[in-house]
Design a protein around this motif. Structure first.
Motif: not given
Length: 266
Positions: A82-85, A126-133, A198-199
């Motif tokens: 997730i961090h890489a993405l 990016f914001a969605l993935l950062e929030r998931r992290l 990711l979808s």
């Protein structure tokens, strides 16, 4: 405010030189909104930076110095992925901004609109993935990241056709191939929240590749070039890597990457 101060190129440059990730997200989205609302002049009176601003973290490493993420569905491995993405999406904000600011003067308002909309999409991704992290107890910057992603921008800064051939039509198109498998990996370990993010990203990336293909085809028409032939030539010249199957043929076709483009590249 005079037109020079209100030019779209100055707004883009300011966003690219914003280092803080959350501030960059807001800046990219604001440029896209202001351009769409007609609040920015179609003036390209300042140069784009050679390198965008970056936060102190993550530590940026050469590709061959990156630690292995490992396999399997471990929490550590999922966090690393997730961090890489997230880092890919963060750099993609600046790639889209740079395209709009660097080539918008020669390509026109429609080109600017498309790539600023891409920048806004990448900011949301990016914001969605950062929030998931954060929801998993981590954050962007907790791990080192790949420092090779901006190489494509430097390599193609001289030519809009080269930029389109490499960034949307190779790098983003690769995301169309690998993201479905990544979604399945997260679903297999019960991480449906990440799979949904990711979808959403996959759907948007089809549009981004389509923008690239459409603008590339327009450039080819103006230059009297065959799009598949010029694409292969530019990829050979400017892409440091191989384009390897398997390909997501349906997504690539939806994005305008026909079988004629893909013939003989692998």
């Amino acid at each position: 405010m005079n037109s020079a101060e209100n030019s779209v190129s100055r707004a883009i440059r300011a966003a690219m030189l914003t280092a803080d990730p959350r501030a960059k997200v807001m800046a990219a989205r604001a440029v896209a909104r202001d351009w769409a609302a007609g609040r920015l002049e179609a003036s390209f009176d300042c140069a784009m930076p050679d390198y965008p601003a970056r936060p102190d973290k993550p530590e940026l490493l050469p590709p061959n110095a990156m630690p292995k993420r490992g396999r399997g569905g471990s929490e550590r491995g999922r966090l690393a992925l997730i961090h890489a993405l997230a880092h890919i999406e963060f750099v993609a904000i600046d790639l889209a901004l740079d395209a709009a600011g660097r080539f918008g003067g020669e390509r026109g308002p429609g080109f600017v609109s498309d790539w600023l909309s891409v920048a806004a999409d990448e900011a949301i991704h990016f914001a969605l993935l950062e929030r998931r992290l954060q929801s998993l107890g981590s954050h962007y910057g907790a791990l080192p990241a790949h420092d090779g992603l901006w190489d494509a921008a430097k390599e193609t800064a001289h030519d809009v056709a080269a930029r389109l051939a490499v960034v949307p039509m190779v790098l983003e198109a690769r995301g169309l191939d690998v993201t479905p498998v990544t979604i399945e990996r997260f679903e297999a370990v019960g991480d449906t929240r990440t799979a949904r993010v990711l979808s959403r990203i996959l759907t948007d990336e089809v549009n981004h590749v389509r923008f690239g293909t459409n603008h590339f085809t327009s450039v080819c028409a103006e230059r009297g070039e065959s799009p598949p032939a010029l694409w292969k030539t530019l990829v050979d010249l400017h892409f440091r890597g191989a384009i390897k199957p398997p390909f997501n043929d349906s997504a690539r076709r939806s994005a305008g990457l026909s079988c004629e483009f893909m013939a003989g590249v692998a």
